[in-house]
Design an enzyme around this catalytic site. Structure first.
Site, PDB file in Angstrom:
ATOM      1  N   SER A  65      46.541-144.884  41.449  1.00 55.72           N
ATOM      2  CA  SER A  65      46.998-143.912  42.441  1.00 55.72           C
ATOM      3  C   SER A  65      47.702-142.715  41.815  1.00 55.72           C
ATOM      4  O   SER A  65      48.216-141.854  42.534  1.00 55.72           O
ATOM      5  CB  SER A  65      47.928-144.598  43.450  1.00 55.72           C
ATOM      6  OG  SER A  65      48.984-145.211  42.764  1.00 55.72           O
TER       7      SER A  65
ATOM      8  N   THR B 137      52.256-142.985  45.245  1.00 57.32           N
ATOM      9  CA  THR B 137      52.804-141.909  44.412  1.00 57.32           C
ATOM     10  C   THR B 137      53.949-142.428  43.566  1.00 57.32           C
ATOM     11  O   THR B 137      54.746-143.218  44.057  1.00 57.32           O
ATOM     12  CB  THR B 137      53.402-140.814  45.329  1.00 57.32           C
ATOM     13  OG1 THR B 137      52.376-140.344  46.158  1.00 57.32           O
ATOM     14  CG2 THR B 137      54.043-139.695  44.548  1.00 57.32           C
TER      15      THR B 137
ATOM     16  N   THR C  90      50.709-137.762  41.912  1.00 64.51           N
ATOM     17  CA  THR C  90      49.822-138.684  42.624  1.00 64.51           C
ATOM     18  C   THR C  90      48.370-138.216  42.559  1.00 64.51           C
ATOM     19  O   THR C  90      48.106-137.031  42.359  1.00 64.51           O
ATOM     20  CB  THR C  90      50.246-138.762  44.111  1.00 64.51           C
ATOM     21  OG1 THR C  90      49.524-139.785  44.775  1.00 64.51           O
ATOM     22  CG2 THR C  90      49.999-137.454  44.845  1.00 64.51           C
TER      23      THR C  90
ATOM     24  N   ARG D 163      41.679-132.277  50.474  1.00 70.67           N
ATOM     25  CA  ARG D 163      42.896-132.751  51.144  1.00 70.67           C
ATOM     26  C   ARG D 163      44.088-132.712  50.171  1.00 70.67           C
ATOM     27  O   ARG D 163      43.991-133.130  49.026  1.00 70.67           O
ATOM     28  CB  ARG D 163      42.687-134.168  51.657  1.00 70.67           C
ATOM     29  CG  ARG D 163      43.900-134.766  52.377  1.00 70.67           C
ATOM     30  CD  ARG D 163      44.756-135.612  51.461  1.00 70.67           C
ATOM     31  NE  ARG D 163      45.838-136.296  52.174  1.00 70.67           N
ATOM     32  CZ  ARG D 163      46.855-136.902  51.585  1.00 70.67           C
ATOM     33  NH1 ARG D 163      46.946-136.924  50.276  1.00 70.67           N
ATOM     34  NH2 ARG D 163      47.795-137.497  52.283  1.00 70.67           N
TER      35      ARG D 163
ATOM     36  N   ASP E 295      51.694-134.718  50.827  1.00 72.26           N
ATOM     37  CA  ASP E 295      53.075-134.242  50.765  1.00 72.26           C
ATOM     38  C   ASP E 295      53.580-134.047  49.345  1.00 72.26           C
ATOM     39  O   ASP E 295      54.530-133.287  49.116  1.00 72.26           O
ATOM     40  CB  ASP E 295      53.994-135.267  51.444  1.00 72.26           C
ATOM     41  CG  ASP E 295      53.938-136.613  50.719  1.00 72.26           C
ATOM     42  OD1 ASP E 295      52.819-137.116  50.489  1.00 72.26           O
ATOM     43  OD2 ASP E 295      55.006-137.158  50.369  1.00 72.26           O
TER      44      ASP E 295
ATOM     45  N   THR F 246      56.925-141.457  49.500  1.00 68.76           N
ATOM     46  CA  THR F 246      55.611-141.996  49.177  1.00 68.76           C
ATOM     47  C   THR F 246      55.017-142.523  50.483  1.00 68.76           C
ATOM     48  O   THR F 246      55.726-142.728  51.457  1.00 68.76           O
ATOM     49  CB  THR F 246      55.686-143.098  48.097  1.00 68.76           C
ATOM     50  OG1 THR F 246      54.361-143.571  47.814  1.00 68.76           O
ATOM     51  CG2 THR F 246      56.535-144.279  48.534  1.00 68.76           C
ATOM     52  N   GLY F 247      53.710-142.706  50.480  1.00 63.17           N
ATOM     53  CA  GLY F 247      53.058-143.174  51.702  1.00 63.17           C
ATOM     54  C   GLY F 247      52.166-142.092  52.284  1.00 63.17           C
ATOM     55  O   GLY F 247      51.778-141.157  51.582  1.00 63.17           O
TER      56      GLY F 247
END
Ligand code: ASP
Length: 324
Positions: A82, A184, A202, A212, A215, A235-236
Protein backbone atom coordinates in the site's frame (compact mmCIF):
# COMPACT_ATOMS: atom_id res chain seq x y z
CA UNK A 1 14.24 28.63 -8.82
CA UNK A 2 14.90 28.11 -5.17
CA UNK A 3 12.06 28.90 -2.77
CA UNK A 4 14.16 31.51 -1.00
CA UNK A 5 15.09 33.12 -4.32
CA UNK A 6 11.46 33.20 -5.32
CA UNK A 7 10.39 34.84 -2.10
CA UNK A 8 13.17 37.39 -2.48
CA UNK A 9 12.04 38.08 -6.04
CA UNK A 10 8.46 38.45 -4.86
CA UNK A 11 9.49 41.09 -2.39
CA UNK A 12 11.58 42.88 -5.02
CA UNK A 13 8.48 42.96 -7.17
CA UNK A 14 6.67 44.63 -4.33
CA UNK A 15 4.42 41.69 -3.50
CA UNK A 16 3.79 41.93 0.20
CA UNK A 17 2.43 39.40 2.61
CA UNK A 18 -0.32 41.00 4.63
CA UNK A 19 0.97 40.74 8.18
CA UNK A 20 -0.52 43.45 10.40
CA UNK A 21 2.14 45.74 11.84
CA UNK A 22 1.13 44.87 15.40
CA UNK A 23 2.02 41.25 14.66
CA UNK A 24 5.67 40.38 14.66
CA UNK A 25 7.11 37.02 13.72
CA UNK A 26 10.09 36.05 15.80
CA UNK A 27 11.35 32.74 14.54
CA UNK A 28 14.59 33.15 16.47
CA UNK A 29 13.02 32.89 19.90
CA UNK A 30 14.62 30.22 22.07
CA UNK A 31 12.77 26.94 21.70
CA UNK A 32 11.06 25.23 24.59
CA UNK A 33 12.50 21.77 24.97
CA UNK A 34 9.70 19.27 25.39
CA UNK A 35 9.81 16.83 28.27
CA UNK A 36 8.51 13.89 26.24
CA UNK A 37 10.76 14.35 23.24
CA UNK A 38 12.10 12.97 21.08
CA UNK A 39 9.22 10.78 20.03
CA UNK A 40 7.88 9.36 16.79
CA UNK A 41 4.49 7.83 16.07
CA UNK A 42 3.15 6.23 12.91
CA UNK A 43 0.02 4.67 11.52
CA UNK A 44 -0.12 0.85 11.52
CA UNK A 45 2.50 -1.63 12.64
CA UNK A 46 5.61 -0.15 11.04
CA UNK A 47 8.32 -0.77 13.60
CA UNK A 48 11.16 -0.74 11.08
CA UNK A 49 10.09 2.69 9.92
CA UNK A 50 9.73 4.11 13.44
CA UNK A 51 13.07 2.59 14.41
CA UNK A 52 14.75 4.34 11.51
CA UNK A 53 13.12 7.64 12.48
CA UNK A 54 14.06 7.10 16.12
CA UNK A 55 17.71 6.48 15.24
CA UNK A 56 17.76 9.86 13.53
CA UNK A 57 16.01 11.60 16.41
CA UNK A 58 18.30 9.98 18.94
CA UNK A 59 21.33 11.23 17.04
CA UNK A 60 19.98 14.73 17.37
CA UNK A 61 18.78 15.01 13.77
CA UNK A 62 15.72 17.07 12.91
CA UNK A 63 12.18 15.73 13.01
CA UNK A 64 11.98 16.48 9.28
CA UNK A 65 14.93 14.20 8.47
CA UNK A 66 13.53 11.53 10.78
CA UNK A 67 10.16 11.64 9.00
CA UNK A 68 11.65 11.37 5.53
CA UNK A 69 13.96 8.52 6.47
CA UNK A 70 11.25 6.64 8.36
CA UNK A 71 8.74 6.87 5.53
CA UNK A 72 11.38 5.76 3.02
CA UNK A 73 11.65 2.41 4.81
CA UNK A 74 8.05 1.52 4.00
CA UNK A 75 8.29 2.94 0.48
CA UNK A 76 11.19 0.64 -0.29
CA UNK A 77 9.56 -2.42 1.28
CA UNK A 78 8.08 -4.39 -1.61
CA UNK A 79 6.05 -6.51 0.79
CA UNK A 80 4.05 -3.48 1.82
CA UNK A 81 1.44 -3.36 -0.93
CA UNK A 82 0.00 0.00 0.00
CA UNK A 83 3.06 2.25 -0.09
CA UNK A 84 5.83 2.92 -2.62
CA UNK A 85 7.39 0.08 -4.59
CA UNK A 86 5.15 -2.96 -4.65
CA UNK A 87 2.02 -0.87 -4.03
CA UNK A 88 -1.15 -2.24 -5.57
CA UNK A 89 -1.95 -0.47 -8.84
CA UNK A 90 -4.97 1.44 -10.07
CA UNK A 91 -7.60 -0.26 -12.23
CA UNK A 92 -5.35 0.15 -15.32
CA UNK A 93 -2.39 -1.55 -13.65
CA UNK A 94 -0.40 1.63 -12.93
CA UNK A 95 1.12 2.16 -9.50
CA UNK A 96 0.61 5.84 -8.65
CA UNK A 97 1.88 7.38 -5.45
CA UNK A 98 0.73 10.30 -3.30
CA UNK A 99 2.76 11.84 -0.46
CA UNK A 100 3.24 14.98 1.53
CA UNK A 101 5.52 16.38 4.19
CA UNK A 102 5.33 19.36 6.52
CA UNK A 103 7.98 20.98 8.68
CA UNK A 104 7.91 22.86 11.95
CA UNK A 105 7.77 26.32 10.41
CA UNK A 106 4.73 25.60 8.30
CA UNK A 107 6.41 24.73 5.00
CA UNK A 108 4.90 21.86 3.10
CA UNK A 109 5.42 19.85 -0.06
CA UNK A 110 3.21 17.37 -1.80
CA UNK A 111 3.30 15.04 -4.77
CA UNK A 112 0.29 13.43 -6.44
CA UNK A 113 -0.14 10.76 -9.10
CA UNK A 114 3.60 10.08 -9.17
CA UNK A 115 4.64 7.10 -11.32
CA UNK A 116 7.93 5.19 -11.62
CA UNK A 117 9.65 6.69 -8.56
CA UNK A 118 9.72 4.84 -5.22
CA UNK A 119 10.47 7.63 -2.79
CA UNK A 120 7.50 9.93 -3.14
CA UNK A 121 8.18 11.40 0.31
CA UNK A 122 11.60 12.64 -0.81
CA UNK A 123 10.11 14.22 -3.92
CA UNK A 124 7.52 15.95 -1.72
CA UNK A 125 10.34 17.28 0.45
CA UNK A 126 12.26 18.53 -2.56
CA UNK A 127 9.14 20.26 -3.87
CA UNK A 128 8.88 21.96 -0.49
CA UNK A 129 12.53 22.96 -0.34
CA UNK A 130 13.58 23.61 -3.93
CA UNK A 131 10.54 24.98 -5.72
CA UNK A 132 8.19 27.90 -5.17
CA UNK A 133 5.27 25.44 -5.14
CA UNK A 134 3.54 23.19 -2.64
CA UNK A 135 2.26 20.49 -4.96
CA UNK A 136 3.39 18.82 -8.19
CA UNK A 137 1.38 16.18 -10.03
CA UNK A 138 1.85 13.43 -12.59
CA UNK A 139 4.31 13.95 -15.43
CA UNK A 140 5.55 17.26 -14.05
CA UNK A 141 6.36 15.64 -10.72
CA UNK A 142 8.07 12.72 -12.46
CA UNK A 143 10.20 15.05 -14.63
CA UNK A 144 11.14 17.00 -11.52
CA UNK A 145 12.30 13.74 -9.90
CA UNK A 146 14.46 12.91 -12.95
CA UNK A 147 15.95 16.40 -12.81
CA UNK A 148 17.07 15.56 -9.27
CA UNK A 149 18.83 12.42 -10.51
CA UNK A 150 16.18 9.82 -9.67
CA UNK A 151 15.95 6.92 -12.10
CA UNK A 152 12.85 5.40 -13.61
CA UNK A 153 11.78 2.23 -11.83
CA UNK A 154 9.05 -0.31 -12.35
CA UNK A 155 6.95 -0.10 -9.17
CA UNK A 156 4.62 -2.96 -10.13
CA UNK A 157 6.06 -6.09 -8.54
CA UNK A 158 5.12 -9.57 -9.76
CA UNK A 159 3.04 -10.10 -6.63
CA UNK A 160 1.03 -6.90 -7.08
CA UNK A 161 0.64 -7.63 -10.78
CA UNK A 162 -0.76 -11.07 -10.00
CA UNK A 163 -3.19 -9.59 -7.47
CA UNK A 164 -4.30 -6.99 -9.99
CA UNK A 165 -4.83 -9.57 -12.76
CA UNK A 166 -6.89 -11.62 -10.32
CA UNK A 167 -8.95 -8.54 -9.43
CA UNK A 168 -9.49 -7.79 -13.13
CA UNK A 169 -11.41 -11.04 -13.53
CA UNK A 170 -14.32 -9.40 -11.74
CA UNK A 171 -13.22 -5.74 -11.71
CA UNK A 172 -15.60 -5.11 -8.87
CA UNK A 173 -14.43 -2.48 -6.47
CA UNK A 174 -16.08 -1.47 -3.29
CA UNK A 175 -13.87 -0.10 -0.56
CA UNK A 176 -14.57 -1.88 2.68
CA UNK A 177 -12.94 -1.23 6.02
CA UNK A 178 -9.19 -1.43 6.31
CA UNK A 179 -8.90 -5.07 5.44
CA UNK A 180 -9.05 -3.92 1.85
CA UNK A 181 -5.60 -2.85 0.81
CA UNK A 182 -5.18 0.67 1.96
CA UNK A 183 -2.71 1.46 4.66
CA UNK A 184 -0.94 4.76 4.25
CA UNK A 185 2.08 5.28 6.40
CA UNK A 186 1.60 8.55 8.24
CA UNK A 187 4.30 9.66 10.65
CA UNK A 188 4.70 12.43 13.21
CA UNK A 189 7.88 13.24 15.14
CA UNK A 190 9.18 15.66 17.74
CA UNK A 191 12.93 16.19 17.85
CA UNK A 192 15.20 17.17 20.70
CA UNK A 193 14.47 20.85 20.10
CA UNK A 194 10.77 20.19 20.47
CA UNK A 195 10.10 20.81 16.77
CA UNK A 196 7.34 18.82 15.12
CA UNK A 197 7.28 17.50 11.54
CA UNK A 198 5.10 14.98 9.74
CA UNK A 199 4.71 13.08 6.51
CA UNK A 200 2.54 10.55 4.80
CA UNK A 201 3.02 8.38 1.75
CA UNK A 202 0.77 5.89 -0.03
CA UNK A 203 -0.12 4.13 -3.24
CA UNK A 204 -3.72 4.98 -2.36
CA UNK A 205 -6.67 2.70 -2.76
CA UNK A 206 -5.94 -0.48 -4.62
CA UNK A 207 -7.60 -0.66 -8.05
CA UNK A 208 -8.82 2.94 -7.76
CA UNK A 209 -9.98 4.76 -10.88
CA UNK A 210 -7.06 6.05 -12.92
CA UNK A 211 -6.30 9.60 -11.77
CA UNK A 212 -7.91 9.20 -8.36
CA UNK A 213 -6.12 11.11 -5.60
CA UNK A 214 -6.93 10.60 -1.93
CA UNK A 215 -6.32 12.58 1.23
CA UNK A 216 -2.69 11.67 1.73
CA UNK A 217 -1.09 14.44 -0.38
CA UNK A 218 -3.65 17.05 0.66
CA UNK A 219 -2.27 19.30 3.39
CA UNK A 220 -4.92 19.64 6.09
CA UNK A 221 -6.63 16.40 5.12
CA UNK A 222 -4.00 13.64 5.22
CA UNK A 223 -1.56 15.63 7.34
CA UNK A 224 -1.31 18.84 9.31
CA UNK A 225 1.32 20.30 11.62
CA UNK A 226 1.17 23.38 13.79
CA UNK A 227 4.42 23.55 15.71
CA UNK A 228 2.80 25.55 18.50
CA UNK A 229 0.12 22.89 18.97
CA UNK A 230 0.87 19.47 17.50
CA UNK A 231 0.28 17.34 14.45
CA UNK A 232 -2.10 14.76 13.00
CA UNK A 233 -2.19 12.27 10.14
CA UNK A 234 -4.94 10.14 8.67
CA UNK A 235 -5.26 6.75 7.07
CA UNK A 236 -8.22 4.95 5.57
CA UNK A 237 -10.74 6.00 2.96
CA UNK A 238 -9.31 9.31 1.80
CA UNK A 239 -12.55 10.63 0.36
CA UNK A 240 -14.07 10.72 3.85
CA UNK A 241 -11.00 12.42 5.32
CA UNK A 242 -11.00 15.10 2.61
CA UNK A 243 -14.69 15.85 3.16
CA UNK A 244 -14.00 16.75 6.79
CA UNK A 245 -10.46 18.23 6.36
CA UNK A 246 -9.60 15.69 9.03
CA UNK A 247 -6.01 16.34 10.09
CA UNK A 248 -6.47 20.08 10.28
CA UNK A 249 -9.57 19.46 12.35
CA UNK A 250 -7.65 17.28 14.81
CA UNK A 251 -4.92 19.91 15.23
CA UNK A 252 -7.46 22.71 15.58
CA UNK A 253 -9.29 20.74 18.26
CA UNK A 254 -6.01 20.33 20.12
CA UNK A 255 -5.46 24.07 19.79
CA UNK A 256 -8.79 24.50 21.51
CA UNK A 257 -7.78 22.34 24.44
CA UNK A 258 -8.58 18.77 23.37
CA UNK A 259 -6.07 16.07 24.20
CA UNK A 260 -4.67 14.21 21.13
CA UNK A 261 -6.90 11.26 22.00
CA UNK A 262 -10.09 13.32 22.35
CA UNK A 263 -9.28 15.27 19.19
CA UNK A 264 -8.93 12.05 17.16
CA UNK A 265 -12.20 10.76 18.61
CA UNK A 266 -14.06 13.96 17.74
CA UNK A 267 -12.72 13.94 14.16
CA UNK A 268 -13.90 10.35 13.69
CA UNK A 269 -17.28 11.27 15.15
CA UNK A 270 -17.62 14.07 12.58
CA UNK A 271 -17.42 11.39 9.88
CA UNK A 272 -19.66 8.78 11.40
CA UNK A 273 -22.32 11.20 12.63
CA UNK A 274 -22.99 12.64 9.19
CA UNK A 275 -26.50 12.14 7.98
CA UNK A 276 -26.59 8.96 5.86
CA UNK A 277 -22.99 8.08 6.69
CA UNK A 278 -22.20 4.57 5.49
CA UNK A 279 -19.28 4.29 7.90
CA UNK A 280 -19.94 0.59 8.44
CA UNK A 281 -18.42 0.04 4.99
CA UNK A 282 -15.12 1.86 5.36
CA UNK A 283 -12.29 2.56 7.75
CA UNK A 284 -10.71 5.88 8.75
CA UNK A 285 -8.17 6.37 11.52
CA UNK A 286 -6.22 9.30 12.93
CA UNK A 287 -3.12 9.55 15.05
CA UNK A 288 -2.07 12.77 16.77
CA UNK A 289 0.63 14.26 18.93
CA UNK A 290 0.66 17.50 20.89
CA UNK A 291 3.48 19.84 21.80
CA UNK A 292 3.92 18.07 25.14
CA UNK A 293 4.60 14.80 23.34
CA UNK A 294 1.26 13.29 24.38
CA UNK A 295 -0.24 11.05 21.72
CA UNK A 296 -3.60 9.63 20.71
CA UNK A 297 -5.23 7.49 18.05
CA UNK A 298 -8.74 6.47 17.11
CA UNK A 299 -10.42 4.63 14.25
CA UNK A 300 -13.91 3.87 13.09
CA UNK A 301 -13.41 0.11 13.27
CA UNK A 302 -11.32 -2.30 15.23
CA UNK A 303 -8.07 -3.40 13.63
CA UNK A 304 -6.15 -0.15 13.42
CA UNK A 305 -2.96 0.33 15.41
CA UNK A 306 -0.34 2.98 16.05
CA UNK A 307 3.40 2.45 16.43
CA UNK A 308 5.25 4.66 18.89
CA UNK A 309 8.98 4.92 19.54
CA UNK A 310 10.19 6.89 22.54
CA UNK A 311 12.46 6.31 25.51
CA UNK A 312 14.24 3.62 23.50
CA UNK A 313 11.07 1.58 23.22
CA UNK A 314 9.34 0.68 19.97
CA UNK A 315 5.77 -0.48 20.52
CA UNK A 316 2.63 -1.10 18.54
CA UNK A 317 -0.65 -0.18 20.21
CA UNK A 318 -4.12 -1.33 19.23
CA UNK A 319 -6.24 1.82 18.97
CA UNK A 320 -9.60 2.53 20.49
CA UNK A 321 -12.38 2.51 17.96
CA UNK A 322 -15.92 3.69 17.43
CA UNK A 323 -17.76 0.73 15.98
CA UNK A 324 -17.75 -2.82 17.30
N1 ASP B 1 -5.79 7.41 2.78
C1 ASP B 1 -5.28 6.73 1.63
C2 ASP B 1 -6.06 7.12 0.42
O1 ASP B 1 -7.25 7.30 0.51
C3 ASP B 1 -5.29 5.27 1.73
C4 ASP B 1 -4.95 4.69 3.06
O2 ASP B 1 -4.71 5.32 4.02
O3 ASP B 1 -4.92 3.48 3.16
O4 ASP B 1 -5.48 7.16 -0.64
Amino acid sequence: MERRGFIKKSSLLGISIGIPSSFSLNLKEPKTVIKNSPVVIATWDVKNATKKAWDFLKNGESSLDAIEQGCMIEEADENNQSVGKGGLPDSDGNVTLDACIMDSIGNCGSVVFLKNITHAISIARKIMEDTPHVMLAGEGAESFAYSLGYEKENLLTEKSKTNWLEWKKTSKYKPIINIENHDTIGMLAIDKNGDIAGGCTTSGLAYKMSGRVGDSPIIGSGLFIDNEVGGAVATGLGEEVVKTVGSFLVVELMKNGYSPQKACEEAIKRIVSKKNSNYKDFQVAYIAINKKGETGSYSIHKGFSMTKYNNDTNQNYESDYFNN
